[in-house]
Motif scaffolding. Sequence first.
Motif, mmCIF file in Angstrom:
data_model
loop_
_atom_site.group_PDB
_atom_site.id
_atom_site.type_symbol
_atom_site.label_atom_id
_atom_site.label_comp_id
_atom_site.label_asym_id
_atom_site.label_seq_id
_atom_site.Cartn_x
_atom_site.Cartn_y
_atom_site.Cartn_z
ATOM 1 N N ASP A 81 45.129 16.213 -1.541
ATOM 2 C CA ASP A 81 45.455 14.797 -1.635
ATOM 3 C C ASP A 81 44.929 14.295 -0.302
ATOM 4 O O ASP A 81 43.980 13.328 -0.264
ATOM 5 C CB ASP A 81 46.771 14.690 -1.912
ATOM 6 N N ARG A 123 41.658 11.657 -0.352
ATOM 7 C CA ARG A 123 41.902 10.312 0.306
ATOM 8 C C ARG A 123 40.839 10.023 1.369
ATOM 9 O O ARG A 123 40.475 8.915 1.632
ATOM 10 C CB ARG A 123 43.318 10.182 0.900
ATOM 11 N N SER A 159 37.594 9.288 0.174
ATOM 12 C CA SER A 159 37.762 8.032 -0.569
ATOM 13 C C SER A 159 37.298 6.746 0.529
ATOM 14 O O SER A 159 36.659 5.959 0.382
ATOM 15 C CB SER A 159 38.662 7.897 -1.535
ATOM 16 N N ARG A 208 39.710 11.911 -9.239
ATOM 17 C CA ARG A 208 40.733 12.595 -8.952
ATOM 18 C C ARG A 208 41.407 13.230 -10.618
ATOM 19 O O ARG A 208 41.536 12.479 -11.401
ATOM 20 C CB ARG A 208 41.831 11.989 -8.316
#
Length: 86
Positions: free
Chosen positions: A66, A70, A73, A81
């Motif tokens: 995660d 993130r 991104s 995802r």
Amino acid sequence: MLKHSQLNNNIVSSEEQILDFWHKNQIFADVTKLRKDSKHFVFYEGPPTANGKPGIHHVLARTFKDVICRFQSMTNHSVIRKAAWD
């Protein structure tokens, strides 16, 4: 000074407000649209319990995935995802 229960209530309340804002304004969908033509980033992950019982190390692996996704991104990569195995 805030008591422990007051602090927890403030954190929960803040998280709920942020989540509500994200849902109402479709933030995740907008970010996904903005990044669709960007360079893709793929994080491959194996089966979470292929060789044994679930454990804390599986939670850690999902957390790392995660955080890394993130970050990618935020650095203008397109990151699809998918919950489960990639």
